[in-house]
Scaffold this active site. Structure first.
Site, PDB file in Angstrom:
ATOM      1  N   LYS A  83       0.859  -1.193   0.000  1.00 47.93           N
ATOM      2  CA  LYS A  83       0.000   0.000   0.000  1.00 47.93           C
ATOM      3  C   LYS A  83       0.891   1.237   0.000  1.00 47.93           C
ATOM      4  O   LYS A  83       1.758   1.393   0.878  1.00 47.93           O
ATOM      5  CB  LYS A  83      -0.868  -0.034   1.255  1.00 47.93           C
ATOM      6  CG  LYS A  83      -2.111   0.790   1.219  1.00 47.93           C
ATOM      7  CD  LYS A  83      -2.924   0.489   2.477  1.00 47.93           C
ATOM      8  CE  LYS A  83      -4.202   1.251   2.546  1.00 47.93           C
ATOM      9  NZ  LYS A  83      -4.852   1.063   3.862  1.00 47.93           N
TER      10      LYS A  83
HETATM   11  C1  E4P Z   1      -8.182   2.275   4.051  1.00 44.94           C
HETATM   12  O1  E4P Z   1      -7.428   1.475   3.577  1.00 44.94           O
HETATM   13  C2  E4P Z   1      -7.951   2.983   5.311  1.00 44.94           C
HETATM   14  O2  E4P Z   1      -7.291   2.107   6.174  1.00 44.94           O
HETATM   15  C3  E4P Z   1      -9.223   3.389   6.042  1.00 44.94           C
HETATM   16  O3  E4P Z   1     -10.379   2.971   5.368  1.00 44.94           O
HETATM   17  C4  E4P Z   1      -9.221   4.786   6.549  1.00 44.94           C
HETATM   18  O4  E4P Z   1     -10.433   5.032   7.208  1.00 44.94           O
HETATM   19  P1  E4P Z   1     -10.646   6.210   8.254  1.00 44.94           P
HETATM   20  O5  E4P Z   1     -10.977   7.448   7.513  1.00 44.94           O
HETATM   21  O6  E4P Z   1     -11.786   5.732   9.097  1.00 44.94           O
HETATM   22  O7  E4P Z   1      -9.364   6.339   9.054  1.00 44.94           O
END
Ligand code: E4P
Length: 221
Positions: A83
């Site tokens: 990622k």
């Molecule tokens: C996605 O890969 C992220 O880990 C996540 O969905 C971020 O979400 P948040 O806005 O609740 O931190």
């Protein structure tokens, strides 16, 4: 639509995986930090429990660091998706990893243009953060519609991974649009399981069965 769990919490991962609900996992540095333990152990465990794709995020902000970290992350398992953030260096790393057959999830996507560029760099997944857009008064789900239209107009294989999901209605809307994946905090998946009429219905069935048993004490199913 595939369902990923957006957490590094092993208990939740095991719980929902045992129900057969999980196609993959997404993590990020904040989710790792929230668990408090050694992230190495978490990454080892998660990649063992889950057969599907597990997104593990780099923390370097420049290309060579991302490449080194991504290669180390891939040592946790063949199911690791690297990622990377939606930055110029992130896209360069995405291009390099993808050309080597290593899947990449480009994260922190907040516009259709960013999604288009990440797809052109060879991303397996783009992660638009809908909840964070809603938080600042923009329509997160509209971004999913835009990306879906753009990807459908061409031959991109890149999958739309709906991220920053806040509630079950987001899931229904994403499914109606035809998003490929939603990644869910455990609390949202828990809410999707529940309906008050299911509980009332079950309580009534069990109460009626108890009445029947009073008249037929030997009855068993
Ligand atoms: C996605 O890969 C992220 O880990 C996540 O969905 C971020 O979400 P948040 O806005 O609740 O931190």
């Amino acid at each position: 639509m595939k369902i990923f769990l957006d957490t590094a919490n092993l208990e939740s991962i095991k719980k929902f995986n045992d129900m057969g609900l999980l196609d993959g996992i997404t993590t990020n540095p904040s989710l790792m930090s929230k668990e408090g333990g050694n992230p190495k152990n978490a990454m080892e465990e998660i990649t063992k429990i889950i057969q599907g794709d597990v997104s593990l995020e780099v923390v370097s902000t420049e290309y060579s660091g991302m490449m080194e970290e991504g290669k180390r992350l891939r040592e946790y398992g063949d199911n690791v998706v690297v990622k990377v953030p939606m930055t110029p260096d992130g896209l360069k790393a995405c291009k390099s990893f993808s050309s080597q057959g290593i899947p990449v999830n480009v994260t922190l996507i907040f516009s259709a243009n960013q999604a288009l560029l990440a797809a052109k760099s060879g991303a397996k997944y783009v992660s638009p953060f809908i909840g964070r857009l809603d938080d600042i008064g923009q329509d997160g789900m509209n971004l999913i519609k835009e990306i879906k239209t753009i990807f459908s107009n061409y031959t991109f294989k890149t999958q739309i991974l709906v991220a920053s999901v806040r509630h079950p209605l987001h899931v229904i809307d994403a499914a109606k649009i035809g998003a490929d994946v939603v990644t869910l905090p455990p609390g949202v998946l828990e809410k999707m399981l529940q309906h008050p009429l299911t509980k009332i219905g079950l309580d009534n069935f069990l109460a009626d069965w108890e009445k029947l048993k009073l008249k037929n004490p030997d009855t068993k199913i």
